[in-house]
Design a protein around this motif. Sequence first.
Motif, PDB file in Angstrom:
ATOM      1  N   SER A 215       0.852  -1.203   0.000  1.00  0.00           N
ATOM      2  CA  SER A 215       0.000   0.000   0.000  1.00  0.00           C
ATOM      3  C   SER A 215       0.881   1.243   0.000  1.00  0.00           C
ATOM      4  N   VAL A 218       2.397   6.759   0.714  1.00  0.00           N
ATOM      5  CA  VAL A 218       1.730   7.670   1.650  1.00  0.00           C
ATOM      6  C   VAL A 218       2.707   8.780   2.016  1.00  0.00           C
ATOM      7  N   GLU A 229      -3.663   4.778   7.866  1.00  0.00           N
ATOM      8  CA  GLU A 229      -3.174   3.630   7.065  1.00  0.00           C
ATOM      9  C   GLU A 229      -2.587   2.561   7.976  1.00  0.00           C
ATOM     10  N   LEU A 242       4.229  -1.091   3.417  1.00  0.00           N
ATOM     11  CA  LEU A 242       3.697   0.263   3.262  1.00  0.00           C
ATOM     12  C   LEU A 242       4.817   1.159   2.725  1.00  0.00           C
TER      13      LEU A 242
END
Length: 589
Positions: A215, A218, A229, A242
């Motif tokens: 993911s 960010v 998140e 992440l």
Amino acid sequence: MATTLLDSIQYPEDFRKLAPGQLPQLAKELRKFIIDIVATKEGHLGASLGVVELTIALHYVFNTPDDILVWDVGHQAYGHKILTGRKDDFHTNRRLNGISGFPKIAESVYDTFGVGHSSTAISAALGMAIAAQLNGDSKRQHIAVVGDASIASGMAFEGLNHAGVTNTNLLVILNDNAIGIDPSVGALKEYLTRASVKKTPNQDNIFEALNFDYSGPVDGHNLIALIQELERLKTVQGPKLLHVITKKGKGLRQAEKDQVKYHAPGKFDSNTGELLPKSSVLQPPKFQDVFGITLVELAEKNPKIIGITPAMPTGSSLKLMMDKFPQRAFDVGIAEQHAVTFAAGLATQGMLVFCNIYSTFLQRAYDQVIHDVCLQKLPVIFCLDRSGIVGEDGATHHGIFDLAYLRCIPNLIVFAPRNEVELRNIMYTASLGLNLPIAIRYPRGRGSTIDWRKPFTKKEIGKGECIKEGNNLAILSIGTIVKNVEKALTESSIQEVAIYDLGFIKPLDEKLLHAVFKKHKTIITIEDGVKSGGFGSAILEFAANYDYKNTIHVAGIEDQFPEHGSVEELQELCGISPIKISQLLKKLQ
Ligand SMILES: Cc1ncc(C[n+]2csc(CCOP(=O)(O)OP(=O)(O)O)c2C)c(N)n1
Ligand SMILES: CC(=O)[C@@H](O)[C@H](O)COP(=O)(O)O
Ligand SMILES: [Mg+2]
């Protein structure tokens, strides 16, 4: 009475009570705390400034220390230490008997794994995650924070490759600031740049291909987005990654602008960010500068000369050759194993390869030195900077094992120049073409010779020299530690002591040693390295082989890991400082 938010915080539970909206204020205060203290106490600055928000978010969302947080390299963990019970001790960071500059298990329960060398966090966190599974603990979270340069190192891929086929509670946070100490390099860096620019994961997502739930990217400075998140990822089972985008040096204009210099800037004005001038007195150059300048001189004359560094262009000064001869000088990233075997491959084609690797980081490529270089007698020229006691970086970074771990390898020449002129001459000699590989080890920091730009002279391989005659006892020295011996003699009334610089630990100058053992009843050996298997061991083996009965005293580093502190303090503790040497002379003469 607490005047700021940070004043009221010792541990994560103190700020887990806060509303997320209060955390940006904490980030502001933590950032200022780091700037203020590093401005006077020195240390690693840029990386810690870049993860202030990430550090707060991780300790806010996860129940550390029960949830496991592992920092890769750990030079970015100043905020982590300040928020986990060490704020009031942080002024002792990297100082003798103070806290370490890197996470260290013995220092705090929040330091779940000792780090300092890069790319270990994924493997360590995976080990802890598998253990949790085997112990029936399915709740515990395991987080590894890895930088974009460190994740490109082989060992990190090995960890990802294994984690991808487990269903462990492992979260890898890729802290992507597009820089190591110097700008990151390689195809993975280009991939990450594409991914971060697109702000959505690429179709060809490398991490998803390895079964990671990917993911991001960010914004690593947006606390609310990070917290959201991370809270979501807590509920996702299996290996996750992440991708976080941060800016190294965030919050200090100069540190953002000159990220290389502000990785570890030395003292600076905490208000303006301007570096404070070092001594104005003419100083000898740093060994690294002599290496870099000399390599350019040699490369100008010889197109076969190649330079290699694993991610330390500035620290090693290979950057000078990279700027002048970009086709022949390579930063291969944090990839010491690749650097060595890449050098070996080049050497098979007749290239003259100067492979510059910090002594401590060469430990990671030991098999490649043996298997790919020495076994095949490929004449790679290893330049080991930061050999010996390095000081504040401490136990993970001292280059104290190289004389021992290299001396036992067949076909390898091992040399320690006692000053910059000797470094230049051995580099020149090696550039003429040796028929064997050579390792040249020299220390961090300044040399001893102001007038070092002498014309090259060829060195005879395996030949030591007497640098001070004397009829009393003899000191056999190797490398720059001889400076301490000379200081010991001037500071004490002891004269008539002979000093020999062997220079080569391999091959030993046996002709000189026979003369020394015949002339001097008592012999002291001294080295800036471990005693076990080091230079003193070599001399003891020589004496045993030829049945000499002389009194021999070996001065060097005992079977221990010297901690952090100044070089002078640590050499004193290890018994190789000028004072300790003069005390030894008095005792033995
Ligand atoms: C095996 C090894 N090689 C080299 C180093 C020197 N080193 C320390 S930090 C660093 C760069 C790390 O960059 P990155 O992983 O991107 O983390 P960042 O500093 O950007 O947070 C390097 C090369 C090291 N610590 N370990
Ligand atoms: C954290 C790390 O491993 C590097 O920053 C290392 O501290 C560099 O050492 P020098 O400062 O000797 O180049
Ligand atoms: Mg980075």
